[in-house]
Design an enzyme around this catalytic site. Structure first.
Site, PDB file in Angstrom:
ATOM      1  N   GLY A 191       5.416  -3.033 -13.067  1.00 30.81           N
ATOM      2  CA  GLY A 191       4.955  -1.744 -11.962  1.00 30.81           C
ATOM      3  C   GLY A 191       6.471  -0.621 -11.839  1.00 30.81           C
ATOM      4  O   GLY A 191       7.277  -1.314 -12.727  1.00 30.81           O
ATOM      5  N   GLY A 242       3.352  -5.809 -14.084  1.00 27.14           N
ATOM      6  CA  GLY A 242       2.107  -4.739 -13.667  1.00 27.14           C
ATOM      7  C   GLY A 242       0.758  -5.240 -14.931  1.00 27.14           C
ATOM      8  O   GLY A 242      -0.457  -4.790 -14.736  1.00 27.14           O
ATOM      9  N   GLU A 302       9.936 -11.473 -13.259  1.00 24.33           N
ATOM     10  CA  GLU A 302      10.192 -11.094 -11.396  1.00 24.33           C
ATOM     11  C   GLU A 302      11.300 -12.106 -11.240  1.00 24.33           C
ATOM     12  O   GLU A 302      11.810 -11.829  -9.844  1.00 24.33           O
ATOM     13  CB  GLU A 302       8.854 -11.678 -11.007  1.00 24.33           C
ATOM     14  N   ASP A 352       2.924 -11.994  -9.310  1.00 26.04           N
ATOM     15  CA  ASP A 352       2.606 -11.513  -9.192  1.00 26.04           C
ATOM     16  C   ASP A 352       0.936 -11.161 -10.469  1.00 26.04           C
ATOM     17  O   ASP A 352       1.325 -11.558 -11.345  1.00 26.04           O
ATOM     18  CB  ASP A 352       2.860 -10.457  -7.792  1.00 26.04           C
TER      19      ASP A 352
END
Length: 370
Positions: free
Chosen positions: A66, A114, A137, A145
């Site tokens: 992301g 992502g 992350e 995530d």
């Protein structure tokens, strides 16, 4: 939805989606997420589309994750921006996981965060000699995530725990070992692979398997390190894992200890708990609900903006975590990250009507619910 940042077109029986921000390593923003979602839902009503191919423009990466500069600004000014981004991104990941047509993800080059969300839940996942996969992350003060913790929790033994807590990067061979990919195809053969899929959408898995090869051996394969990885990462806390790593004679274990120490202590402990929780989860959607809670809680804390600052904004690589050590992260603090958000909890919409209709279609190739 028209956008130049995602190129969506039909080629024969193939619905082709190409991420088109190569200078940003195809990092996902809200415009791209909406463009992909619009194309996928639209193709459900197109009888001429029988397979989806996801790839990225440029030779450096499929998707680096992301757009964390947007998350950084949101953490500083308006939490609603990142929350909206995550809600729509996770809805797209859930759609791909439940998509009734075969989805072929080409993870050529850097595929992180992502990018794993887009391809990791696809029905056919392809890596090349240029592939670099990671869920990094913890290095920016966040937990994995996009249901990445579900994928890592299902890796053999404790390999997924090792990758998550150290923000480890792996190539094609280890991606196959960890169950993050299904096939290896040399990058130079990807155009031929896409061309071969055009008339044979429903047989996508067979077409890819016919073109796949054995990946080249890596300098150090994770499969060779299973003994010390499984022994160390089976511990109940990150602090105990760290102690076990430091006690091992293998240089790779010492390197893992240093990598674990460099991440946000809170993120490391929360990530370990998230992986353990994910082991009992049955669906991607279930994991995404947990991911949204964790991401929102990190957005409210000090480590996420600080981690992005150190890694991307100032690039000094010297984040000041708070708290600064694993021993300072209390069980109560970790528990708070997993508490429901009440009315703000993620509520994934039911699959589109076309998805439900296709689920009863006897000729449709079923996708695997990862």
């Amino acid at each position: 939805m028209e956008t130049t940042q995602v190129l969506c077109r039909r080629e024969g029986r193939v619905g082709r989606v190409t991420l088109n921000r190569p200078r940003a390593l195809n990092a996902l923003n809200l415009e791209m997420i909406r463009g992909i979602h619009s194309a996928l839902t639209g193709w459900l009503d197109d009888p001429d589309v029988e397979v989806i191919v996801l790839d990225g423009a440029g030779e450096r990466g499929f998707c680096a994750g992301g757009d964390i500069t947007v998350v950084h600004e949101s953490a500083r000014t308006d939490h609603g921006i990142a929350r909206r981004l995550w809600r729509e991104e996770y809805a797209l990941d859930a759609l791909i996981a439940s998509y009734p047509l075969p989805v072929v993800g080409l993870m050529d080059g850097i595929t992180m965060g992502g990018g794993i969300g887009l391809t990791g839940h696809a029905s056919v996942r392809v890596v090349t000699e240029r592939s670099v996969l990671a869920m990094p992350e913890v290095a920016i003060g966040l937990a994995p995530d996009v249901a990445g913790s579900l994928l890592l929790a299902r890796a053999p033994g404790e390999l997924g725990t090792h990758l998550a807590l150290t923000a480890g990067r792996i190539g094609a061979r280890d991606a196959l070992v960890c169950g993050l990919a299904d096939h290896y195809v040399p990058a130079e053969r990807l155009p031929a692979l896409t061309e071969a899929l055009r008339p044979y959408g429903p047989k996508a898995a067979d077409v890819v398997a016919a073109m796949a090869e054995a990946p080249p051996a890596g300098a150090a394969d994770l499969a060779d390190d299973r003994s010390w990885i499984d022994a160390c990462y089976a511990a109940d806390s990150a602090a105990e894992i760290l102690g076990r790593l430091r006690a091992r004679p293998e240089p790779a274990a010492a390197a893992a200890a240093e990598a674990l120490l460099s991440g946000s202590p809170t993120a490391v402990e929360v990530t370990l708990r998230a992986l353990r929780e994910a082991r009992s989860m049955a669906t991607v959607a279930e994991c995404l609900v947990q991911d949204y809670r964790l991401s929102c809680r990190f957005l409210e804390g000090p480590d996420l903006p600080e981690g992005i600052r150190a890694a991307v904004i100032d690039k000094d690589r010297s984040p000041r975590w708070s708290p600064a050590s694993l021993t300072e992260v209390t069980p109560e603090a970790v528990d708070a990250y997993f508490a429901p958000l009440g009315p703000d909890d993620l509520r994934l919409s039911p699959p589109p009507a076309a998805v439900l209709a296709w689920s009863d279609h006897s000729e449709a190739e079923p996708t695997r619910n990862r």
